[in-house]
Design a protein around this motif. Structure first.
Motif, PDB file in Angstrom:
ATOM      1  N   LYS A 120      93.710  98.273 120.019  1.00 21.65           N
ATOM      2  CA  LYS A 120      94.973  98.964 119.746  1.00 21.65           C
ATOM      3  C   LYS A 120      95.176  99.148 118.251  1.00 21.65           C
ATOM      4  O   LYS A 120      94.714  98.316 117.446  1.00 21.65           O
ATOM      5  CB  LYS A 120      96.139  98.169 120.330  1.00 21.65           C
ATOM      6  N   GLU A 121      95.852 100.225 117.898  1.00 17.43           N
ATOM      7  CA  GLU A 121      96.161 100.487 116.496  1.00 17.43           C
ATOM      8  C   GLU A 121      96.810  99.248 115.885  1.00 17.43           C
ATOM      9  O   GLU A 121      97.705  98.650 116.478  1.00 17.43           O
ATOM     10  CB  GLU A 121      97.094 101.695 116.386  1.00 17.43           C
ATOM     11  N   GLY A 122      96.316  98.828 114.731  1.00 19.53           N
ATOM     12  CA  GLY A 122      96.830  97.643 114.045  1.00 19.53           C
ATOM     13  C   GLY A 122      96.053  96.371 114.344  1.00 19.53           C
ATOM     14  O   GLY A 122      96.212  95.372 113.631  1.00 19.53           O
ATOM     15  N   ASP A 123      95.223  96.374 115.403  1.00 22.49           N
ATOM     16  CA  ASP A 123      94.398  95.197 115.694  1.00 22.49           C
ATOM     17  C   ASP A 123      93.447  94.924 114.526  1.00 22.49           C
ATOM     18  O   ASP A 123      93.018  95.841 113.830  1.00 22.49           O
ATOM     19  CB  ASP A 123      93.546  95.409 116.954  1.00 22.49           C
ATOM     20  N   HIS A 124      93.106  93.661 114.354  1.00 25.74           N
ATOM     21  CA  HIS A 124      92.115  93.274 113.352  1.00 25.74           C
ATOM     22  C   HIS A 124      90.827  92.929 114.075  1.00 25.74           C
ATOM     23  O   HIS A 124      90.823  92.103 114.988  1.00 25.74           O
ATOM     24  CB  HIS A 124      92.611  92.083 112.524  1.00 25.74           C
ATOM     25  N   ILE A 125      89.741  93.585 113.679  1.00 19.66           N
ATOM     26  CA  ILE A 125      88.443  93.412 114.329  1.00 19.66           C
ATOM     27  C   ILE A 125      87.485  92.766 113.329  1.00 19.66           C
ATOM     28  O   ILE A 125      87.260  93.296 112.234  1.00 19.66           O
ATOM     29  CB  ILE A 125      87.873  94.776 114.791  1.00 19.66           C
ATOM     30  N   ALA A 126      86.924  91.632 113.712  1.00 19.74           N
ATOM     31  CA  ALA A 126      85.963  90.936 112.855  1.00 19.74           C
ATOM     32  C   ALA A 126      84.563  91.531 113.055  1.00 19.74           C
ATOM     33  O   ALA A 126      84.113  91.704 114.192  1.00 19.74           O
ATOM     34  CB  ALA A 126      85.947  89.448 113.178  1.00 19.74           C
ATOM     35  N   LEU A 127      83.925  91.853 111.938  1.00 25.28           N
ATOM     36  CA  LEU A 127      82.549  92.353 111.945  1.00 25.28           C
ATOM     37  C   LEU A 127      81.710  91.444 111.052  1.00 25.28           C
ATOM     38  O   LEU A 127      82.166  91.066 109.969  1.00 25.28           O
ATOM     39  CB  LEU A 127      82.474  93.781 111.400  1.00 25.28           C
ATOM     40  N   ASP A 128      80.522  91.102 111.500  1.00 26.81           N
ATOM     41  CA  ASP A 128      79.565  90.366 110.673  1.00 26.81           C
ATOM     42  C   ASP A 128      78.428  91.309 110.330  1.00 26.81           C
ATOM     43  O   ASP A 128      77.679  91.726 111.214  1.00 26.81           O
ATOM     44  CB  ASP A 128      79.008  89.151 111.416  1.00 26.81           C
ATOM     45  N   LEU A 129      78.318  91.661 109.049  1.00 24.91           N
ATOM     46  CA  LEU A 129      77.272  92.562 108.579  1.00 24.91           C
ATOM     47  C   LEU A 129      76.141  91.725 107.992  1.00 24.91           C
ATOM     48  O   LEU A 129      76.384  90.884 107.117  1.00 24.91           O
ATOM     49  CB  LEU A 129      77.815  93.504 107.492  1.00 24.91           C
ATOM     50  N   VAL A 130      74.922  91.934 108.482  1.00 26.87           N
ATOM     51  CA  VAL A 130      73.765  91.182 108.007  1.00 26.87           C
ATOM     52  C   VAL A 130      72.929  92.095 107.115  1.00 26.87           C
ATOM     53  O   VAL A 130      72.448  93.138 107.570  1.00 26.87           O
ATOM     54  CB  VAL A 130      72.915  90.645 109.179  1.00 26.87           C
ATOM     55  N   PHE A 131      72.794  91.692 105.857  1.00 27.10           N
ATOM     56  CA  PHE A 131      72.010  92.431 104.874  1.00 27.10           C
ATOM     57  C   PHE A 131      70.730  91.675 104.571  1.00 27.10           C
ATOM     58  O   PHE A 131      70.701  90.448 104.636  1.00 27.10           O
ATOM     59  CB  PHE A 131      72.801  92.594 103.569  1.00 27.10           C
ATOM     60  N   GLU A 132      69.700  92.425 104.213  1.00 25.55           N
ATOM     61  CA  GLU A 132      68.418  91.831 103.848  1.00 25.55           C
ATOM     62  C   GLU A 132      67.994  92.401 102.502  1.00 25.55           C
ATOM     63  O   GLU A 132      68.101  93.612 102.272  1.00 25.55           O
ATOM     64  CB  GLU A 132      67.391  92.180 104.932  1.00 25.55           C
ATOM     65  N   ASN A 133      67.508  91.529 101.591  1.00 21.28           N
ATOM     66  CA  ASN A 133      67.029  92.017 100.306  1.00 21.28           C
ATOM     67  C   ASN A 133      65.517  92.256 100.367  1.00 21.28           C
ATOM     68  O   ASN A 133      64.899  92.086 101.422  1.00 21.28           O
ATOM     69  CB  ASN A 133      67.423  91.064  99.168  1.00 21.28           C
ATOM     70  N   LYS A 134      64.919  92.648  99.242  1.00 19.47           N
ATOM     71  CA  LYS A 134      63.479  92.956  99.206  1.00 19.47           C
ATOM     72  C   LYS A 134      62.617  91.752  99.580  1.00 19.47           C
ATOM     73  O   LYS A 134      61.516  91.910 100.095  1.00 19.47           O
ATOM     74  CB  LYS A 134      63.078  93.454  97.819  1.00 19.47           C
ATOM     75  N   GLN A 135      63.122  90.560  99.312  1.00 20.23           N
ATOM     76  CA  GLN A 135      62.376  89.337  99.629  1.00 20.23           C
ATOM     77  C   GLN A 135      62.609  88.879 101.078  1.00 20.23           C
ATOM     78  O   GLN A 135      62.203  87.803 101.462  1.00 20.23           O
ATOM     79  CB  GLN A 135      62.766  88.217  98.659  1.00 20.23           C
ATOM     80  N   LYS A 136      63.289  89.704 101.859  1.00 24.33           N
ATOM     81  CA  LYS A 136      63.593  89.443 103.280  1.00 24.33           C
ATOM     82  C   LYS A 136      64.617  88.328 103.474  1.00 24.33           C
ATOM     83  O   LYS A 136      64.774  87.807 104.578  1.00 24.33           O
ATOM     84  CB  LYS A 136      62.315  89.128 104.088  1.00 24.33           C
ATOM     85  N   LYS A 137      65.331  87.955 102.397  1.00 27.52           N
ATOM     86  CA  LYS A 137      66.390  86.962 102.526  1.00 27.52           C
ATOM     87  C   LYS A 137      67.624  87.658 103.097  1.00 27.52           C
ATOM     88  O   LYS A 137      68.017  88.730 102.634  1.00 27.52           O
ATOM     89  CB  LYS A 137      66.721  86.340 101.173  1.00 27.52           C
ATOM     90  N   LYS A 138      68.226  87.032 104.109  1.00 25.81           N
ATOM     91  CA  LYS A 138      69.381  87.630 104.781  1.00 25.81           C
ATOM     92  C   LYS A 138      70.683  87.008 104.299  1.00 25.81           C
ATOM     93  O   LYS A 138      70.750  85.807 104.042  1.00 25.81           O
ATOM     94  CB  LYS A 138      69.246  87.481 106.293  1.00 25.81           C
ATOM     95  N   THR A 139      71.706  87.852 104.199  1.00 28.09           N
ATOM     96  CA  THR A 139      73.052  87.449 103.823  1.00 28.09           C
ATOM     97  C   THR A 139      74.021  88.080 104.810  1.00 28.09           C
ATOM     98  O   THR A 139      73.908  89.264 105.106  1.00 28.09           O
ATOM     99  CB  THR A 139      73.400  87.970 102.400  1.00 28.09           C
ATOM    100  N   THR A 140      74.948  87.279 105.315  1.00 31.04           N
ATOM    101  CA  THR A 140      75.962  87.798 106.234  1.00 31.04           C
ATOM    102  C   THR A 140      77.284  87.946 105.500  1.00 31.04           C
ATOM    103  O   THR A 140      77.727  87.032 104.808  1.00 31.04           O
ATOM    104  CB  THR A 140      76.138  86.858 107.443  1.00 31.04           C
ATOM    105  N   VAL A 141      77.894  89.116 105.652  1.00 37.05           N
ATOM    106  CA  VAL A 141      79.193  89.386 105.057  1.00 37.05           C
ATOM    107  C   VAL A 141      80.185  89.569 106.196  1.00 37.05           C
ATOM    108  O   VAL A 141      79.987  90.403 107.076  1.00 37.05           O
ATOM    109  CB  VAL A 141      79.150  90.660 104.176  1.00 37.05           C
ATOM    110  N   LYS A 142      81.240  88.765 106.187  1.00 36.63           N
ATOM    111  CA  LYS A 142      82.279  88.861 107.212  1.00 36.63           C
ATOM    112  C   LYS A 142      83.326  89.871 106.751  1.00 36.63           C
ATOM    113  O   LYS A 142      83.783  89.809 105.619  1.00 36.63           O
ATOM    114  CB  LYS A 142      82.906  87.490 107.461  1.00 36.63           C
TER     115      LYS A 142
END
Length: 154
Positions: A120-142
């Protein structure tokens, strides 16, 4: 003294996360996600899209997105193909330093499929974005994305 300033700055950035901005950082922010939103669903609709902007200080690749609100989350791209707009799943989205990577209607975006309940309009939705750098190290951004109505463009 310098450490105390960094901690206070980090706490301030963490508090800002509640308004739709998230940060992943060590001594300096590496990834900034802003203007995150999700399109509200209508009626029995079980699929919706999430959109946002990514800025990074180093070359990163968005390799995965998760959310508890949907059974399945995929990254997609809308693209013209022989005069027809087509949507297809993509395995990753490149993020170039110094250039904003836009996930927006009509381009790259996140699909939330088989949502567990209406968004519904106004709801807050949590997303976890997983990024990877050139060295294949992963970082999650909430990310905290706010649901906007059907006619929202940004």
């Amino acid at each position: 003294m310098k450490v105390a300033k960094l901690v206070s700055f980090g706490v301030l950035l963490g508090l800002l996360g509640g308004v739709g901005v998230s940060f992943a950082f060590a001594a300096d922010p590496v990834v900034t996600v802003k203007n995150a939103w999700v399109r509200a669903t209508v009626g029995p609709q079980k699929t919706t899209g999430a959109f946002l902007q990514i800025d990074c200080k180093t070359e990163l690749t968005l390799v995965k997105v998760d959310s508890d609100v949907a059974a399945m989350v995929e990254m997609h791209e809308m693209k013209m193909d022989s005069g027809t707009m087509k949507m297809r799943e993509v395995e990753q989205i490149a993020c170039v330093p110094g250039k904003t990577t836009e996930l927006a209607p009509g381009g790259f975006h996140i699909m939330l499929m088989n949502v567990h309940k209406p968004v519904k309009e106004g709801d807050h939705i949590a997303l976890d974005l997983v990024f990877e750098n050139k060295q294949k190290k992963k970082t999650t951004v909430k990310v905290d994305a706010v649901a906007k109505g059907l006619n929202a463009a940004k």
